[in-house]
Design a protein around this motif. Structure first.
Motif, PDB file in Angstrom:
ATOM      1  N   GLY A 118      48.379  44.370  51.615  1.00 15.14           N
ATOM      2  CA  GLY A 118      46.929  44.318  51.435  1.00 15.14           C
ATOM      3  C   GLY A 118      46.188  44.329  52.756  1.00 15.14           C
ATOM      4  N   ALA A 119      46.710  43.580  53.745  1.00 12.36           N
ATOM      5  CA  ALA A 119      46.074  43.543  55.067  1.00 12.36           C
ATOM      6  C   ALA A 119      46.150  44.904  55.750  1.00 12.36           C
ATOM      7  CB  ALA A 119      46.749  42.473  55.926  1.00 12.36           C
ATOM      8  N   SER A 138      46.216  47.714  54.190  1.00 10.07           N
ATOM      9  CA  SER A 138      45.263  48.560  53.473  1.00 10.07           C
ATOM     10  C   SER A 138      43.853  48.367  54.009  1.00 10.07           C
ATOM     11  CB  SER A 138      45.301  48.237  51.975  1.00 10.07           C
ATOM     12  OG  SER A 138      46.590  48.467  51.443  1.00 10.07           O
ATOM     13  N   ALA A 139      43.514  47.126  54.317  1.00 13.33           N
ATOM     14  CA  ALA A 139      42.193  46.848  54.882  1.00 13.33           C
ATOM     15  C   ALA A 139      42.032  47.508  56.243  1.00 13.33           C
ATOM     16  CB  ALA A 139      41.985  45.342  55.005  1.00 13.33           C
ATOM     17  N   ASP A 140      43.148  47.688  56.947  1.00  9.99           N
ATOM     18  CA  ASP A 140      43.146  48.310  58.271  1.00  9.99           C
ATOM     19  C   ASP A 140      43.267  49.828  58.179  1.00  9.99           C
ATOM     20  OD1 ASP A 140      42.964  47.933  61.038  1.00  9.99           O
ATOM     21  OD2 ASP A 140      45.122  48.191  61.288  1.00  9.99           O
ATOM     22  N   VAL A 153      45.784  50.888  49.196  1.00  8.16           N
ATOM     23  CA  VAL A 153      45.739  49.611  48.489  1.00  8.16           C
ATOM     24  C   VAL A 153      46.201  49.745  47.050  1.00  8.16           C
ATOM     25  CG1 VAL A 153      43.313  49.871  47.804  1.00  8.16           C
ATOM     26  CG2 VAL A 153      44.308  47.579  48.041  1.00  8.16           C
ATOM     27  N   VAL A 185      47.652  41.366  46.781  1.00  8.27           N
ATOM     28  CA  VAL A 185      47.126  42.491  47.553  1.00  8.27           C
ATOM     29  C   VAL A 185      45.651  42.252  47.879  1.00  8.27           C
ATOM     30  CG1 VAL A 185      46.609  44.960  47.532  1.00  8.27           C
ATOM     31  CG2 VAL A 185      48.785  44.147  46.626  1.00  8.27           C
ATOM     32  N   GLY A 186      44.915  41.754  46.889  1.00  3.27           N
ATOM     33  CA  GLY A 186      43.510  41.448  47.121  1.00  3.27           C
ATOM     34  C   GLY A 186      43.316  40.376  48.177  1.00  3.27           C
ATOM     35  N   TYR A 204      43.917  42.045  51.482  1.00  2.00           N
ATOM     36  CA  TYR A 204      42.817  42.979  51.775  1.00  2.00           C
ATOM     37  C   TYR A 204      41.556  42.210  52.165  1.00  2.00           C
ATOM     38  CZ  TYR A 204      39.834  47.090  51.297  1.00  2.00           C
ATOM     39  OH  TYR A 204      38.961  48.129  51.546  1.00  2.00           O
ATOM     40  N   THR A 228      39.731  42.331  55.782  1.00  3.46           N
ATOM     41  CA  THR A 228      38.359  42.820  55.898  1.00  3.46           C
ATOM     42  C   THR A 228      37.431  41.759  56.473  1.00  3.46           C
ATOM     43  OG1 THR A 228      38.712  44.249  53.966  1.00  3.46           O
ATOM     44  CG2 THR A 228      36.429  43.826  54.613  1.00  3.46           C
ATOM     45  N   SER A 249      45.934  38.522  59.842  1.00  4.15           N
ATOM     46  CA  SER A 249      45.320  38.462  58.514  1.00  4.15           C
ATOM     47  C   SER A 249      46.355  38.109  57.454  1.00  4.15           C
ATOM     48  CB  SER A 249      44.684  39.819  58.181  1.00  4.15           C
ATOM     49  OG  SER A 249      43.660  40.140  59.094  1.00  4.15           O
ATOM     50  N   SER A 250      47.576  38.630  57.627  1.00  2.00           N
ATOM     51  CA  SER A 250      48.653  38.324  56.676  1.00  2.00           C
ATOM     52  C   SER A 250      48.987  36.842  56.688  1.00  2.00           C
ATOM     53  CB  SER A 250      49.900  39.138  57.012  1.00  2.00           C
ATOM     54  OG  SER A 250      49.641  40.518  56.935  1.00  2.00           O
TER      55      SER A 250
END
Length: 208
Positions: A40-41, A43-45, A50, A152-153, A156, A160, A169-170
């Protein structure tokens, strides 16, 4: 693979998800949650998709649950007791089931997976309790999807919101998930029974 390089993780995250999430169904100490949150992290990057991360995580979780359910539906516990390592594994499953409680209701199949060890506990208990295959498959699928969306959320959102490197972030996401999981676990285990359904009931003495 350079563990600090987001590009390296972005390319490999899908291949890490499958074995880690599958293994977590049997060995709760496998940190599958961290891998899903990392997806998820990433994906935010912008390093992973995602939706694909969520689908891979959910499908792997469902397959792992189905394998455990089918093994215990076929009375795997009796086979394990033939060897010393099997008895140790059996005992470990006892502890996981006792932590999650003995209920094999549909709500438990969906929800208890959010507690550490809950996937193993409810899948094993449902197999032993002879929950119908169709019902278990459906509930496990719903639970797997919700579990994947949540993790995942979480990754993410932290990626973000913080703007930190994906690994930071993870870690934040994992810490938040552990705190919430611990709270849910305490609430659930206080409201549920402690007797493990793996234990064979003692036969009642026949009336004289």
């Amino acid at each position: 693979m350079d563990i600090g390089n987001a590009d390296s993780w972005g390319a490999a995250i899908y291949f890490w998800l499958i074995p880690m999430v599958l293994a977590d169904a049997v060995f709760p100490l496998v940190p599958s949650e961290m891998v899903v949150i990392t997806g998820g992290a990433l994906s935010a990057d912008g390093r992973a998709n995602v939706f694909l991360v969520g689908l891979v995580a959910a499908f792997s979780s469902w397959i792992g649950d189905v394998v455990v359910f089918q093994l215990f539906k076929r009375r795997l516990s009796h086979v394990l007791d033939r060897w010393s390592w099997g008895r140790k594994l059996h005992q470990g499953m006892h502890h996981a089931i006792e932590k999650a409680g003995r209920s094999s209701t549909y709500g438990a199949i969906i929800g208890v997976r959010f507690i550490p060890g809950g996937r193993l506990a409810t899948s094993a208990a449902a197999g032993i309790a002879d929950v119908t295959t169709r019902s278990f498959y459906l509930c496990a699928g719903i639970g797997a999807l919700l579990w994947a969306v949540w993790l995942v959320g979480l990754g993410y959102f932290t990626g973000t919101a913080t703007g930190l490197p994906f690994w930071a972030s993870s870690l934040i996401g994992v810490a938040v998930g552990l705190v919430i999981g611990a709270v849910v676990g305490m609430i659930a285990t206080r409201r549920r029974g402690n007797r493990s359904p793996v234990e064979e009931p003692e036969s009642d003495p026949s009336p004289s």
